[in-house]
Scaffold this motif. Sequence first.
Motif, mmCIF file in Angstrom:
data_model
loop_
_atom_site.group_PDB
_atom_site.id
_atom_site.type_symbol
_atom_site.label_atom_id
_atom_site.label_comp_id
_atom_site.label_asym_id
_atom_site.label_seq_id
_atom_site.Cartn_x
_atom_site.Cartn_y
_atom_site.Cartn_z
ATOM 1 N N VAL A 135 0.484 -1.536 0.127
ATOM 2 C CA VAL A 135 0.177 -0.152 -0.329
ATOM 3 C C VAL A 135 0.595 0.982 -0.295
ATOM 4 O O VAL A 135 1.642 1.808 1.180
ATOM 5 C CB VAL A 135 -0.659 -0.504 1.629
ATOM 6 C CG1 VAL A 135 -2.112 1.084 1.059
ATOM 7 C CG2 VAL A 135 -1.658 -0.732 1.135
ATOM 8 N N PRO A 136 0.908 1.742 -0.808
ATOM 9 C CA PRO A 136 1.217 3.675 -0.911
ATOM 10 C C PRO A 136 1.092 4.511 0.271
ATOM 11 O O PRO A 136 0.352 4.023 0.496
ATOM 12 C CB PRO A 136 0.637 4.063 -2.397
ATOM 13 C CG PRO A 136 0.484 2.780 -3.526
ATOM 14 C CD PRO A 136 -0.038 1.967 -1.980
ATOM 15 N N SER A 137 2.113 4.827 0.724
ATOM 16 C CA SER A 137 1.898 5.367 1.676
ATOM 17 C C SER A 137 3.117 6.779 1.897
ATOM 18 O O SER A 137 4.733 6.497 1.633
ATOM 19 C CB SER A 137 2.784 5.340 2.972
ATOM 20 O OG SER A 137 2.740 5.881 4.072
ATOM 21 N N SER A 138 2.885 8.514 1.600
ATOM 22 C CA SER A 138 3.267 9.334 1.603
ATOM 23 C C SER A 138 3.200 10.310 2.958
ATOM 24 O O SER A 138 2.929 10.544 3.098
ATOM 25 C CB SER A 138 2.387 10.139 0.444
ATOM 26 O OG SER A 138 2.763 9.997 -1.077
ATOM 27 N N GLY A 139 4.264 10.120 3.463
ATOM 28 C CA GLY A 139 4.789 10.857 4.900
ATOM 29 C C GLY A 139 4.719 10.251 5.552
ATOM 30 O O GLY A 139 4.294 8.710 6.140
ATOM 31 N N MET A 140 4.443 10.943 7.292
ATOM 32 C CA MET A 140 4.881 9.833 8.208
ATOM 33 C C MET A 140 3.890 10.632 9.344
ATOM 34 O O MET A 140 3.922 11.986 9.653
ATOM 35 C CB MET A 140 5.858 9.514 9.174
ATOM 36 C CG MET A 140 6.121 7.868 10.344
ATOM 37 S SD MET A 140 7.703 8.278 9.827
ATOM 38 C CE MET A 140 8.023 9.504 11.484
ATOM 39 N N ILE A 141 2.629 10.209 10.415
ATOM 40 C CA ILE A 141 2.453 10.145 11.234
ATOM 41 C C ILE A 141 3.266 10.313 12.438
ATOM 42 O O ILE A 141 3.338 9.064 12.857
ATOM 43 C CB ILE A 141 0.752 10.539 11.566
ATOM 44 C CG1 ILE A 141 0.221 10.118 10.025
ATOM 45 C CG2 ILE A 141 0.412 10.591 12.333
ATOM 46 C CD1 ILE A 141 -1.284 9.274 10.042
ATOM 47 N N CYS A 142 3.218 11.279 13.554
ATOM 48 C CA CYS A 142 4.625 11.028 13.914
ATOM 49 C C CYS A 142 4.439 11.355 15.677
ATOM 50 O O CYS A 142 2.838 11.678 16.493
ATOM 51 C CB CYS A 142 5.195 12.874 14.193
ATOM 52 S SG CYS A 142 6.427 12.921 12.289
ATOM 53 N N SER A 143 5.184 10.644 16.558
ATOM 54 C CA SER A 143 4.789 10.381 17.825
ATOM 55 C C SER A 143 5.821 11.621 18.582
ATOM 56 O O SER A 143 6.708 12.568 17.493
ATOM 57 C CB SER A 143 5.357 8.950 17.772
ATOM 58 O OG SER A 143 6.883 9.371 18.159
ATOM 59 N N ALA A 144 5.437 12.271 19.389
ATOM 60 C CA ALA A 144 5.843 12.914 20.529
ATOM 61 C C ALA A 144 7.719 13.086 20.362
ATOM 62 O O ALA A 144 8.741 13.452 20.238
ATOM 63 C CB ALA A 144 5.818 13.401 21.683
ATOM 64 N N LYS A 145 7.769 11.160 20.927
ATOM 65 C CA LYS A 145 9.368 11.155 20.814
ATOM 66 C C LYS A 145 10.327 10.940 19.384
ATOM 67 O O LYS A 145 10.916 11.271 19.310
ATOM 68 C CB LYS A 145 9.385 9.511 21.041
ATOM 69 C CG LYS A 145 11.056 8.496 20.897
ATOM 70 C CD LYS A 145 10.511 7.697 22.255
ATOM 71 C CE LYS A 145 11.825 6.387 22.074
ATOM 72 N NZ LYS A 145 11.710 5.437 22.894
ATOM 73 N N GLU A 146 9.510 10.820 18.162
ATOM 74 C CA GLU A 146 10.362 10.427 16.878
ATOM 75 C C GLU A 146 9.775 12.578 16.224
ATOM 76 O O GLU A 146 11.130 13.068 15.813
ATOM 77 C CB GLU A 146 9.476 10.699 15.701
ATOM 78 C CG GLU A 146 9.158 8.880 15.649
ATOM 79 C CD GLU A 146 8.006 8.554 15.035
ATOM 80 O OE1 GLU A 146 7.901 7.116 14.657
ATOM 81 O OE2 GLU A 146 6.673 9.401 15.207
ATOM 82 N N LEU A 147 9.263 13.388 17.278
ATOM 83 C CA LEU A 147 9.749 14.720 17.067
ATOM 84 C C LEU A 147 10.926 15.080 18.506
ATOM 85 O O LEU A 147 10.761 16.332 17.654
ATOM 86 C CB LEU A 147 8.364 15.430 17.121
ATOM 87 C CG LEU A 147 7.597 14.659 16.188
ATOM 88 C CD1 LEU A 147 6.037 15.635 16.549
ATOM 89 C CD2 LEU A 147 7.562 16.099 15.042
ATOM 90 N N ALA A 148 11.305 14.479 19.244
ATOM 91 C CA ALA A 148 11.782 14.842 19.693
ATOM 92 C C ALA A 148 11.772 16.018 21.057
ATOM 93 O O ALA A 148 12.216 16.722 21.031
ATOM 94 C CB ALA A 148 13.166 15.110 19.117
ATOM 95 N N LEU A 149 10.196 15.623 21.431
ATOM 96 C CA LEU A 149 9.599 16.785 21.788
ATOM 97 C C LEU A 149 10.470 16.453 23.385
ATOM 98 O O LEU A 149 10.560 15.178 24.028
ATOM 99 C CB LEU A 149 7.971 16.652 22.315
ATOM 100 C CG LEU A 149 7.492 17.103 20.886
ATOM 101 C CD1 LEU A 149 5.795 17.294 20.727
ATOM 102 C CD2 LEU A 149 8.121 18.656 20.152
ATOM 103 N N PRO A 150 10.361 17.433 24.296
ATOM 104 C CA PRO A 150 11.102 16.837 25.390
ATOM 105 C C PRO A 150 9.341 16.422 25.864
ATOM 106 O O PRO A 150 8.139 17.099 25.938
ATOM 107 C CB PRO A 150 10.785 18.968 25.761
ATOM 108 C CG PRO A 150 10.118 19.803 25.057
ATOM 109 C CD PRO A 150 10.511 18.869 24.183
ATOM 110 N N ASP A 151 9.976 15.928 27.108
ATOM 111 C CA ASP A 151 8.340 14.764 27.978
ATOM 112 C C ASP A 151 7.940 14.238 27.040
ATOM 113 O O ASP A 151 5.889 13.760 27.318
ATOM 114 C CB ASP A 151 7.997 16.018 28.810
ATOM 115 C CG ASP A 151 8.670 17.088 30.084
ATOM 116 O OD1 ASP A 151 9.478 16.408 30.681
ATOM 117 O OD2 ASP A 151 8.498 18.218 29.491
#
Length: 202
Positions: free
Chosen positions: A162-178
């Motif tokens: 299945v084709p996929s264009s992009g990623m829905i991100c987690s806080a951890k993947e975005l390197a957000l504090p806490d």
Amino acid sequence: MNAFYNKQGIGDVLLVQLQTEKPEKIHTEMNGDVTLIKNSDGDITGFNLFNASQYISFPESGTIDVSEQLVTELQNALEKNSIDHLLEVDLSPKFVVGYVESKEKHPNADKLNVCQVDVGSEKLQIVCGAPNVEAGQKVVVAKVGAVMPSGMIIKDAELRGVPSSGMICSAKELALPDAPAEKGILVLDNENEVGSAFEVKA
């Protein structure tokens, strides 16, 4: 376009990547302070700019934000080194607020879902494995070409057919504090406007 600079690590050299796909075969061509990197078809896939601080004003080390000013300075650097190549760069934000319009089970994988996500300027199909993704959520989407804080570049992909264009991100993947330790995407408040930029520290 992605740009990287680390004077202490590699010297006064700016590394510029113009294509997300890494070519299998490359050859290089030197013109003054510029080393062009070309694929087997002769297309320029990137270049290294030596004595970079003479051409570019650097605010930081590491991954450099691609701005209109940077593109102009790079274009001038190419011209000063007798290289006739027009830089065509998409300056639209690569991390944006998206709205999950629908979620369906992936036909070939139990733990994956196929989501249709409105990112303002377009609608993207994104395959997501997060357990908490649901239709009706506002989320952070890393579009194709985005450079994650980990250094990973988001590309068009095909997940289990299945084709996929992009990623829905987690806080951890975005390197957000806490960022929470448990798996799951970051769900945003409703005040966030769909299509607006989401600031991510590289």
